[in-house]
Structure formats: C-alpha cells, structure tokens
Scaffold this motif. Structure first.
Motif: not given
Length: 111
Positions: A38-41, A44-47, A83-93
């Motif tokens: 959970h970020d500061s706002a 929810t995120r998954w890395r 190509t990026q080192a990681h991807i982020i999944l977002r609960a709102e998307s």
C-alpha cells in the motif's frame, strides 16, 4: 506447481537458484510471489520483478490478495515482452496486463 507441470506432460528441473525452474530443458521459469503493498495514498500495488539475473524466459507471478492472506490470481509473463526491470500491477487498473492473467494454476498450464 511441479505437479501441474507433470500433469501437462512437461518435465522440470530445479536450478541453483531456489526460485528458478528449467522446463523441458528448453525454457526457464522464475516463480515470484507478488505481495500487496500500500502506497502513501492508500492505493494497492503489486511489484513483479522481470529482468533480474539470471533472466528467465517466463515469470510466473502469484498475486496475493490485498490482505496477503491468499492467492488472488496468477500471471504468466514472457520476459521478452518487457524491457523494464519490473512491472507494477494496480488495484484500480485490474484489467491491465489481463492477457497474462490466469485465475488458477491449472489454467497456467492448460489443464
């Protein structure tokens, strides 16, 4: 997971890295547990790390639910697509990256 590989007719071998598996002596699969953060706002995120040494052919990410108490879904990600080192999944998307998403481990292996 190893049983699902065998049930799908595949072979597996463990690597010197505990999270890396060789499939049919042709591909490498990296297993990642993507815990909810959970970020500061309060979002929810998954890395999911993609390009880490050694770089696999595929990443199988187990996405935990928002409480990190159970599995929400699975992602089978071909590393060549990113190509990026990681991807982020977002609960709102939640539909983002849906082409890689599977509801069960059996679906990952076509069972």
């Amino acid at each position: 997971m190893l049983l699902a590989i065998e049930q799908a007719g595949g072979r597996h071998a463990r690597s010197e890295h505990p999270w890396l598996i060789s499939l049919n002596e042709q591909l490498t699969l990296k297993l990642v547990v993507a815990r909810a953060r959970h970020d500061s706002a309060g979002r929810t995120r998954w890395r999911i790390p993609i390009h880490t040494a050694p770089v696999p052919d595929f990443v199988l990410a187990v996405q935990m639910d928002t409480a990190n108490a159970g599995v929400m879904s699975y992602y089978l990600i071909p590393v060549a697509d990113f190509t990026q080192a990681h991807i982020i999944l977002r609960a709102e998307s939640h539909d983002e990256r849906s082409q890689y998403k599977r509801d069960t481990l059996a679906h990952v292996f076509g069972l």
